[in-house]
Write a protein that holds these residues in place. Structure first.
Motif, short mmCIF file in Angstrom:
data_model
loop_
_atom_site.label_atom_id
_atom_site.label_comp_id
_atom_site.label_asym_id
_atom_site.label_seq_id
_atom_site.Cartn_x
_atom_site.Cartn_y
_atom_site.Cartn_z
N ASP A 19 40.99 36.30 -21.78
CA ASP A 19 41.24 37.21 -22.90
C ASP A 19 41.71 38.56 -22.40
N SER A 53 31.43 31.00 -35.36
CA SER A 53 30.78 32.22 -35.83
C SER A 53 29.90 31.92 -37.04
N GLY A 101 33.38 33.21 -41.04
CA GLY A 101 33.17 33.60 -39.66
C GLY A 101 33.44 35.07 -39.45
N ASP A 102 32.65 35.67 -38.60
CA ASP A 102 32.74 37.10 -38.35
C ASP A 102 33.45 37.33 -37.02
N ARG A 136 31.50 39.25 -34.23
CA ARG A 136 30.47 38.45 -33.57
C ARG A 136 31.10 37.56 -32.49
N LEU A 137 32.23 36.97 -32.86
CA LEU A 137 32.90 36.08 -31.90
C LEU A 137 33.42 36.84 -30.69
N ALA A 138 33.95 38.02 -30.96
CA ALA A 138 34.51 38.80 -29.86
C ALA A 138 33.41 39.17 -28.86
N LEU A 139 32.20 39.33 -29.36
CA LEU A 139 31.11 39.79 -28.50
C LEU A 139 30.39 38.66 -27.77
N GLY A 140 30.60 37.42 -28.22
CA GLY A 140 29.88 36.33 -27.56
C GLY A 140 28.48 36.18 -28.12
N THR A 141 27.62 35.50 -27.39
CA THR A 141 26.31 35.18 -27.95
C THR A 141 25.26 36.26 -27.74
N ARG A 142 25.40 37.05 -26.70
CA ARG A 142 24.35 38.03 -26.42
C ARG A 142 24.93 39.44 -26.51
N GLU A 158 24.00 47.77 -31.60
CA GLU A 158 24.85 48.96 -31.46
C GLU A 158 26.28 48.55 -31.09
N ARG A 200 40.67 39.93 -28.97
CA ARG A 200 40.25 39.39 -27.67
C ARG A 200 40.67 40.29 -26.54
N SER A 201 41.96 40.65 -26.51
CA SER A 201 42.46 41.31 -25.31
C SER A 201 42.63 42.80 -25.48
N GLY A 202 42.66 43.27 -26.74
CA GLY A 202 42.89 44.70 -26.95
C GLY A 202 44.36 45.08 -26.80
N ALA A 240 41.83 29.41 -32.28
CA ALA A 240 40.62 28.96 -31.59
C ALA A 240 39.65 30.12 -31.37
N ARG A 250 39.55 32.89 -33.24
CA ARG A 250 39.46 33.69 -34.46
C ARG A 250 39.99 35.10 -34.21
#
Lengths: 514, 321
Positions: free
Chosen positions: A54, A396, B39-40, B43-49, B53, B89-91, B282, B284
């Motif tokens: 990414d 998500s 889907g948010d 949330r997806l961009a940040l992953g699971t953990r 903030e 994803r990449s900015g 894939a 989002r």
């Protein structure tokens, strides 16, 4: 690097059929080269991975494809060897104080960044401070750290608030804690043109197509003999395999699992398949009746046909397990309570007074293995009078449903674990951040708390063995399998080692030119 | 061919205004669709953990915390100035991402269309002029078969044959045409063929019916009854008049290829728009999906506009309508 000038594009739409070339001004990035680095000379290793990174800032990314590339560009303070034991990397040695609260790292001398500037202790302090201060997604790995200082250019002192036996693993376990260069970060270049200290540096990035890494002639470790590594992105496994067979690429991990048996017999290729540190599990919603009854959960554990699930999702490449940690790990605990036994399952259900109910199984289209396994599980549970409804939202939505407890049963995996704390704490501690199933057992909490601070390895193993056994006995998770790391390459490639943590390291590789 | 500049100018202005309205409609629909997708993205961009903030910070930074109407107007304003936002994803700026991928897709689409034309024009005309004969039946059956072939399957068969078995062509990858023509050509031929064969099958059938339709026109009968040679009737009266509907299908096919070669690009690891859309869906990566759909719609409109203008030049009656 990644950004290109473009002119031809719109003209071409207008029917001129130009094919987008670069303009004369600016940097030509489609065939551009990095303006830093001291390259090695040698052959080109051509590699295919399943997708595109990414972006390339190790502290900000959470994508596996990113780390596959960054593995070869960045270094961490310590690094796992093939047995996942932490070994020196940018730190040559370290000492731990008697009270276990202070770690003093002596840094390797003579290490330089890809742009030629010297690597110093300040870089380490900067990297960790950045993760903590900016609350980047991997900052949780440094939760126990209270201070990072550099008394001199070659020494870094990390102070922790309590003894933290997992600290070294957290620092070196993956490139999300890589040591980055301050200038590279502050100029904003790192996301596209990362500068590291690793065996390769980024030379060219053609968006959507490939990344070229050039060998770093000034690398501090074993001299790199490859001239460069060309990493292309091929998501379709049969295309990747065709590319390997026809010699367009030398190495790939994009392998269709159903072809593994055939590839194993193919003498023109080398295939490596080994049990990974990832694991896949089922979790029942403990906050909902009847799943809150441990006997109902155990009955389900006895009704699951693991070998069938393995066959369906991994064509026999995965390894069945009953606890999270695979047999290849030093933290492995033997355990084999559950096997397919419908009589035992019915007995348990009768004891619990359960005579059948519908169940919603939360899978996700993002991970197709969850959907395939769900179908097998649905068939497994039918004889118990449990009608399984499979829902498969996008990921998500899946995360939202999980967090809100909108499920009876779910299937998912945990990836990239090394320390036992990674395998158990956040999933099964009452206060754990990923305990969506709602498991709470004071004894397990105590064991997991103790495991986080126990520095004696043998004593620590016992704590986790005990905790893991209770967790499995009470079916907080019903463990299914550890998938395999499957990679294949041409015989001309030597010096490459497949690793349980899935890290791909091309530094030691040599290529016999044909 | 007579040419009336004033009439033509009016036609062009009307046609441009129409395109602008459609484009605005597309922007509204694309914006709305993305809002409706579950889907948010944060949330997806940040992953699971991640921390609460970090979540709020990214949400604010990407403007997702603002009212919908405000989000829409700022999106519209930016889109009109060529700013399609940045990828989650990449900015990277979406406009840059899209334009980076465009050349690969266009070169593939042009090759695909050329292959389709080379096959379909002679096949369609031949088939129409020999209506009911064995050769017509063969062409029709073959094109029926071509329409039914899934493109991923055709792609894999080609890879199997030309890369795995014969070892003649590379199975994947891309080299810009400007950098190395031979390398580009070797790589573009299989995906180009995959696209071209499927498009040819559709176009053959279309061209065949266009030619048949014109053949049945009274003026063709008149021409024949005047005693004109059959070849002259065919060339001057039939083919010329069949050109208008054929232009339409060529335009539509070209636009379709530009926007819809996702599967082919994935199979051949071709770094074009289709692959970008596939990866963006894939992940989002909403802004990229929005931008890509918008670009594809804009290309569709542009090609349609060009086709209409060509019509108006070929057949002046159209301008009067």
């Amino acid at each position: 690097m990644k950004r290109r000038t473009f002119v031809g594009g719109f003209l071409a739409v207008a029917g001129l059929a130009a094919t987008g070339c670069s303009t004369g001004e600016g940097v030509d990035l489609s065939g551009g080269q990095a303006d830093f680095g001291n390259p090695t000379t040698g052959p080109v290793l051509r590699v295919a991975i399943g997708g595109e990174p990414d972006q390339l800032d190790p502290h900000s990314s959470s994508a596996y494809f990113t780390f596959q590339v960054l593995e070869n560009i960045f270094d961490t303070l310590v690094q796992p060897d093939e047995n996942l034991q932490m070994q020196p990397s940018l730190a040559e040695s370290w000492e731990i104080s008697d009270d276990q609260l202070t770690y003093t790292f002596t840094l390797r001398q003579g290490v330089s960044w890809h742009d030629g500037s010297p690597f110093t202790a300040e870089d380490v302090v900067y990297s960790y401070t950045r993760l903590i201060d900016e609350e980047l997604s991997n900052a949780y790995k440094l939760a126990a750290v209270s201070e990072v200082t550099a008394p001199d250019d070659h020494t870094v002192v990390i102070t922790v608030s309590q003894p933290t036996p997992s600290l070294l693993t957290n620092l070196g376990g993956f490139k999300g804690l890589a040591i980055v260069q301050r200038n590279n970060v502050e100029s904003g270049q790192i996301a596209n043109t990362p500068i590291g200290t690793g065996p390769f540096y980024l030379a060219e990035y053609a968006s959507g197509d490939r990344i070229t890494l050039r060998g770093n002639a000034d690398y501090w470790g074993e001299p790199v003999t490859l001239g460069s590594v060309e990493i292309s992105f091929i998501s379709e496994p049969s295309t990747a395999l065709a590319a390997l067979r026809s010699g367009e690429i030398d190495w790939t991990d994009v392998v269709p699992p159903q072809t593994v048996e055939e590839l194993r017999r193919d003498e023109s290729l080398v295939l490596e398949s080994l049990q990974s540190t990832d694991y896949w599990y089922l979790a029942l919603n403990l906050k909902k009746d009847p799943w809150s009854d441990v006997r109902v959960r155990q009955a389900i554990a006895y009704a699951i046909d693991r070998p069938s699930i393995l066959q369906a999702v991994a064509y026999g490449t995965a390894v069945e397990n009953q606890l999270a940690i695979p047999e290849t790990s030093p933290w492995y605990t033997p355990y084999d309570t559950y096997r397919l036994d419908l009589d035992r399952a019915r007995e348990l259900l009768a004891e619990a007074g359960f005579s059948g109910a519908p169940m919603e199984l939360l899978a996700t289209s993002e991970y197709p293995e969850t959907v395939v396994a769900a179908q097998v599980i649905a068939a497994n549970l039918a004889p118990l009078g449990i009608t399984v409804q499979i829902s498969q939202p996008d990921f998500s939505t899946w995360l939202d449903e999980q967090n809100q407890g909108n499920f009876d049963l779910l299937m998912m995996g945990w990836l990239g674990n090394i320390d036992p704390d990674d395998y158990y704490y956040s999933q099964h501690h009452s206060e754990g951040g990923s305990n969506a199933q709602g498991y709470s057992n004071p004894e397990v909490d105590e064991l997991l708390d103790a495991g986080q601070v126990e520095v004696d390895v043998e004593a620590r193993k016992e704590l986790y063995a005990r905790a893991a056994t209770i967790i499995a006995d009470e079916c907080s998770y019903i463990y299914l399998y550890n998938p395999s790391v499957v990679q294949t390459w041409l015989p001309e490639v030597s010096g490459y080692t497949a690793r349980a943590d899935g890290a791909i390291r091309f530094g030691p590789v040599t290529l016999q030119e044909s | 061919m007579r040419f009336a500049p004033k009439q033509f100018g009016l036609f062009l202005a009307r046609r441009l205004a129409y395109s602008a309205v459609v484009l605005l409609g597309v922007i509204v629909v694309v914006f709305a669709l993305v809002q409706l997708v579950p889907g948010d993205p944060v949330r997806l961009a940040l992953g699971t953990r991640y921390t609460e903030e970090a979540y709020q910070a990214l949400r604010t930074a990407s403007g997702l915390d603002r009212p919908l109407v405000e989000q829409f107007f700022s999106y519209l304003g930016n889109a009109l100035t060529g700013d399609l936002g940045v990828s989650f994803r990449s900015g990277d700026p979406v406009t840059v991402l899209l334009l980076e991928r465009l050349p690969a897709t266009i070169s593939l689409a042009v090759v695909g269309l050329l292959i389709a034309l080379v096959i379909s024009v002679p096949a369609g005309i031949w088939s129409a002029l020999h209506e009911g004969k064995v050769s017509d039946v063969i062409v029709r059956l073959t094109s029926q078969f071509g329409v039914s072939i899934p493109d991923f399957w055709m792609g894999m068969l080609l890879i199997l044959l030309f890369s795995s078995v014969l070892g003649w062509l590379p199975s994947s990858g891309y080299v810009p045409l400007t950098e190395d023509f031979g390398g580009w050509a070797r790589r573009v031929i299989m995906p180009g063929l995959t696209i071209g064969v499927v498009a040819a099958a559709i176009m053959t059938r279309f061209i065949r019916s266009a030619v048949l339709e014109v053949s049945a026109m009274p003026y063709v009968r008149t021409a024949r009854s005047k005693g004109l040679a059959s070849a002259v009737v065919t060339r001057r009266h039939i083919l010329r008049n069949a050109l208008v509907p054929v232009l339409t299908i060529v335009g539509i096919q070209f636009a379709t290829i530009l926007g819809g070669v996702i599967v082919v690009e994935v199979v051949f690891a071709w770094p074009g728009l289709g692959r970008l859309v596939y990866d963006a869906v894939a992940a989002r990566d909403y802004t990229v999906i929005q931008g890509a759909v918008l670009l594809i719609a804009a290309m569709f409109l542009l090609i349609n506009l060009l086709v209409d203008v060509l019509y108006a030049i070929v057949d002046p009656r159209i301008r009067l309508e």
